[in-house]
Motif scaffolding. Sequence first.
Motif, PDB file in Angstrom:
ATOM      1  N   GLY A  22     -83.188  26.889 -32.257  1.00 25.45           N
ATOM      2  CA  GLY A  22     -84.011  26.029 -31.415  1.00 25.45           C
ATOM      3  C   GLY A  22     -83.213  25.372 -30.308  1.00 25.45           C
ATOM      4  O   GLY A  22     -82.020  25.643 -30.121  1.00 25.45           O
ATOM      5  N   ASN A  23     -83.874  24.486 -29.601  1.00 22.20           N
ATOM      6  CA  ASN A  23     -83.280  23.803 -28.456  1.00 22.20           C
ATOM      7  C   ASN A  23     -83.549  22.310 -28.614  1.00 22.20           C
ATOM      8  O   ASN A  23     -84.698  21.877 -28.554  1.00 22.20           O
ATOM      9  N   LYS A  24     -82.520  21.537 -28.825  1.00 24.77           N
ATOM     10  CA  LYS A  24     -82.681  20.114 -29.134  1.00 24.77           C
ATOM     11  C   LYS A  24     -82.415  19.251 -27.907  1.00 24.77           C
ATOM     12  O   LYS A  24     -81.331  19.263 -27.329  1.00 24.77           O
ATOM     13  N   TRP A  25     -83.451  18.490 -27.532  1.00 26.41           N
ATOM     14  CA  TRP A  25     -83.348  17.488 -26.469  1.00 26.41           C
ATOM     15  C   TRP A  25     -83.588  16.118 -27.078  1.00 26.41           C
ATOM     16  O   TRP A  25     -84.566  15.916 -27.816  1.00 26.41           O
ATOM     17  N   VAL A  26     -82.708  15.175 -26.791  1.00 24.12           N
ATOM     18  CA  VAL A  26     -82.910  13.786 -27.227  1.00 24.12           C
ATOM     19  C   VAL A  26     -82.572  12.865 -26.058  1.00 24.12           C
ATOM     20  O   VAL A  26     -81.919  13.270 -25.089  1.00 24.12           O
ATOM     21  N   MET A  70     -87.073  14.607 -28.100  1.00 23.23           N
ATOM     22  CA  MET A  70     -87.886  15.164 -27.018  1.00 23.23           C
ATOM     23  C   MET A  70     -88.180  16.653 -27.213  1.00 23.23           C
ATOM     24  O   MET A  70     -88.679  17.314 -26.298  1.00 23.23           O
ATOM     25  N   SER A  71     -87.885  17.175 -28.384  1.00 25.51           N
ATOM     26  CA  SER A  71     -88.240  18.563 -28.697  1.00 25.51           C
ATOM     27  C   SER A  71     -88.283  18.719 -30.205  1.00 25.51           C
ATOM     28  O   SER A  71     -87.647  17.952 -30.944  1.00 25.51           O
ATOM     29  N   ASP A  72     -89.066  19.685 -30.654  1.00 25.31           N
ATOM     30  CA  ASP A  72     -88.991  20.097 -32.049  1.00 25.31           C
ATOM     31  C   ASP A  72     -87.830  21.076 -32.179  1.00 25.31           C
ATOM     32  O   ASP A  72     -87.454  21.749 -31.221  1.00 25.31           O
ATOM     33  N   VAL A  73     -87.251  21.161 -33.364  1.00 26.09           N
ATOM     34  CA  VAL A  73     -86.142  22.079 -33.615  1.00 26.09           C
ATOM     35  C   VAL A  73     -86.531  22.961 -34.792  1.00 26.09           C
ATOM     36  O   VAL A  73     -86.913  22.456 -35.849  1.00 26.09           O
ATOM     37  N   SER A  74     -86.446  24.266 -34.598  1.00 25.50           N
ATOM     38  CA  SER A  74     -86.905  25.202 -35.627  1.00 25.50           C
ATOM     39  C   SER A  74     -86.112  25.081 -36.918  1.00 25.50           C
ATOM     40  O   SER A  74     -86.674  25.153 -38.021  1.00 25.50           O
ATOM     41  N   ALA A  75     -84.806  24.905 -36.806  1.00 22.10           N
ATOM     42  CA  ALA A  75     -83.964  24.773 -38.008  1.00 22.10           C
ATOM     43  C   ALA A  75     -82.705  24.004 -37.646  1.00 22.10           C
ATOM     44  O   ALA A  75     -82.094  24.228 -36.601  1.00 22.10           O
ATOM     45  N   GLY A  76     -82.304  23.081 -38.541  1.00 24.28           N
ATOM     46  CA  GLY A  76     -81.116  22.272 -38.302  1.00 24.28           C
ATOM     47  C   GLY A  76     -81.414  21.116 -37.367  1.00 24.28           C
ATOM     48  O   GLY A  76     -82.567  20.791 -37.072  1.00 24.28           O
ATOM     49  N   GLY A  77     -80.336  20.463 -36.893  1.00 27.79           N
ATOM     50  CA  GLY A  77     -80.482  19.408 -35.889  1.00 27.79           C
ATOM     51  C   GLY A  77     -80.889  18.050 -36.411  1.00 27.79           C
ATOM     52  O   GLY A  77     -81.281  17.184 -35.627  1.00 27.79           O
ATOM     53  N   ALA A  78     -80.788  17.823 -37.728  1.00 28.16           N
ATOM     54  CA  ALA A  78     -81.172  16.523 -38.283  1.00 28.16           C
ATOM     55  C   ALA A  78     -80.180  15.439 -37.870  1.00 28.16           C
ATOM     56  O   ALA A  78     -79.027  15.716 -37.531  1.00 28.16           O
ATOM     57  N   THR A  79     -80.644  14.183 -37.909  1.00 20.64           N
ATOM     58  CA  THR A  79     -79.759  13.027 -37.778  1.00 20.64           C
ATOM     59  C   THR A  79     -79.499  12.514 -39.181  1.00 20.64           C
ATOM     60  O   THR A  79     -80.447  12.156 -39.893  1.00 20.64           O
ATOM     61  N   VAL A  80     -78.238  12.514 -39.610  1.00 16.11           N
ATOM     62  CA  VAL A  80     -77.931  12.174 -41.004  1.00 16.11           C
ATOM     63  C   VAL A  80     -76.977  10.981 -41.065  1.00 16.11           C
ATOM     64  O   VAL A  80     -76.186  10.747 -40.149  1.00 16.11           O
ATOM     65  N   PHE A  81     -77.074  10.250 -42.167  1.00 15.09           N
ATOM     66  CA  PHE A  81     -76.245   9.076 -42.411  1.00 15.09           C
ATOM     67  C   PHE A  81     -75.497   9.322 -43.724  1.00 15.09           C
ATOM     68  O   PHE A  81     -76.006   9.007 -44.808  1.00 15.09           O
ATOM     69  N   PRO A  82     -74.294   9.921 -43.666  1.00 10.83           N
ATOM     70  CA  PRO A  82     -73.602  10.368 -44.881  1.00 10.83           C
ATOM     71  C   PRO A  82     -73.322   9.273 -45.896  1.00 10.83           C
ATOM     72  O   PRO A  82     -73.386   9.514 -47.106  1.00 10.83           O
ATOM     73  N   ASP A  83     -72.994   8.059 -45.452  1.00  8.07           N
ATOM     74  CA  ASP A  83     -72.627   6.995 -46.393  1.00  8.07           C
ATOM     75  C   ASP A  83     -73.772   6.595 -47.309  1.00  8.07           C
ATOM     76  O   ASP A  83     -73.549   6.156 -48.438  1.00  8.07           O
ATOM     77  N   VAL A  84     -75.006   6.748 -46.822  1.00 10.13           N
ATOM     78  CA  VAL A  84     -76.159   6.330 -47.640  1.00 10.13           C
ATOM     79  C   VAL A  84     -77.034   7.512 -48.064  1.00 10.13           C
ATOM     80  O   VAL A  84     -78.019   7.330 -48.779  1.00 10.13           O
ATOM     81  N   GLY A  85     -76.697   8.703 -47.629  1.00 11.40           N
ATOM     82  CA  GLY A  85     -77.460   9.886 -48.038  1.00 11.40           C
ATOM     83  C   GLY A  85     -78.812  10.001 -47.371  1.00 11.40           C
ATOM     84  O   GLY A  85     -79.771  10.498 -47.964  1.00 11.40           O
ATOM     85  N   ALA A  86     -78.924   9.563 -46.123  1.00 14.81           N
ATOM     86  CA  ALA A  86     -80.203   9.618 -45.406  1.00 14.81           C
ATOM     87  C   ALA A  86     -80.210  10.776 -44.412  1.00 14.81           C
ATOM     88  O   ALA A  86     -79.180  11.121 -43.832  1.00 14.81           O
ATOM     89  N   ALA A  87     -81.389  11.367 -44.220  1.00 15.44           N
ATOM     90  CA  ALA A  87     -81.559  12.435 -43.240  1.00 15.44           C
ATOM     91  C   ALA A  87     -82.887  12.232 -42.518  1.00 15.44           C
ATOM     92  O   ALA A  87     -83.924  12.015 -43.155  1.00 15.44           O
ATOM     93  N   VAL A  88     -82.846  12.277 -41.176  1.00 13.85           N
ATOM     94  CA  VAL A  88     -84.042  12.129 -40.348  1.00 13.85           C
ATOM     95  C   VAL A  88     -84.161  13.393 -39.500  1.00 13.85           C
ATOM     96  O   VAL A  88     -83.212  13.769 -38.811  1.00 13.85           O
TER      97      VAL A  88
END
Length: 540
Positions: A514-518, A463-481
Amino acid sequence: MALSWFLLSFLFRSLYAHNDFFTSIGQMTDLLYTEKDLVKSLKEYIRQEENRLEQVKEWADKLDSLTNTATEDPEGFLGHPVNAFKLMKRLNSEWADLESLVLKDTTNGFISNLTVQRQFFPTDEDQTGAAKALLRLQDTYRLSANTISNGDLPGVVHKSRMTVADCYELGKIAYTDADYYHTELWMAQALTQLEEGEESTIDKITILDYLSYAIYKQGQLERALELTKRMLKLDPDHHRANGNLKYFEFQLEKQSTAEAEKKEVEDKKREKKVLDKRDTERKRSKDPLPERQKYEMLCRGEGVKLTPRRQSRLFCRYYDNNHNPLLLLAPVKQEDEWDRPRIVRYHDIISDSEIETVKEMAKPRLRRATISNPITGVLETAPYRISKSAWLSGYEHSTIERINQRIEDVTGLEMDTAEELQVANYGVGGQYEPHFDFGRKDEPDAFKELGTGNRIATWLFYMSDVSAGGATVFPDVGAAVWPKKGTAVFWYNLFASGEGDYSTRHAACPVLVGNKWVSNKWIHERGQEFRRPCAVSEME
């Protein structure tokens, strides 16, 4: 004047006392207006006592300028973690110092006003939480103390430089936690700024005292001795420095004698052991998170494991969920983010007006996010989850009902057994370290009280853009959203057989700027029997 005090008092009481302000940027914006109103009250007092309180007037002018800038764009301003830390520090510590100065004249209403309202200010816990957030960001994104102190962060709009006192405060908080690695970094930064000519009430001797001890605790006797000698040049009578000097010299002599007596092989073993010990002591802490390195690399955009061949199999499409009547004329934009586990993103899936409605409904209800203790089952706060959350039901507002229906139309899954819409706002350096959304086999009673089975799938709105950082990551498979306002991602936590998909272990990376809303919807097994039939194979 009485009316303005009443309004200020009302504003304070609209805030939650001692309510973990540092865990939600959204709620921290209220503090900027609070501070701005305090400045106005202070300036009124100054007009009455201008000749006698010139020092107080200078203080107010500085804060007046700062709050005017901050309240033009509160979320953007607090999106810079240094601004957020300094806000906590000002309201928790520096206003108290000001109170001592103003108390010379207790007849003015400002003092009574400030004294009453201070009970609603951020606490030591907030200031410490904001400080630890800066240390967490420093580690995760590999930032030097100088970079953070200068405010040179990506995507920054409101640049803010840290003072010697700010750096010293960070170092002291690390020292209190026996975190000598960060103590060294920030005391060294404070010393550098002092030596570059910055004026401060913190003197070199005080900084050198902390710095030498932190370095000693990391096993570096020679450096600790050198810094102690620097202290004694500045203050030959410093009691602790004189004691440390003798102790460090004794330890070095003892170490030198022991080394001379050992054989070459034993010496090599001892040397390796000492190095290993120092490496251990220089680590940030005893880290219970096994995938820490992978997690932080992904947060920085490194180590994404998607080969060109796999990338070529990911597509974008207009999606109507097998000719769903509600999507035939307006199919949704679906993009493949990852193949195993399959993660898809839906673009333009929630409008700006819907986002604002959700945020406005959630903000008054935001409470510190909790986790379920795996042993006791009790809900409790945790340092690895820094955010506030609220729950919204479809019957409360037509917008929430419409959002729930949209998720059902797109996924084809039953929403009646899903959990309410959870809205989360992340705080300073807000994060949620790697975790599973579903209950594992060693947690058979994870969702027993709901009576709807395990969490079959997760739907997550950004629900917001984030200027830097704040990704959703999946360490076991090496994915980043990465967050993108108006989009949502979706994945299944369970295979069709009902077995948990352990590759869905994921994390919310710390928000750097930034300010992260989800908001998210956890969808459960019950009601999906004919919508997602059970598979024969365990891993299907």
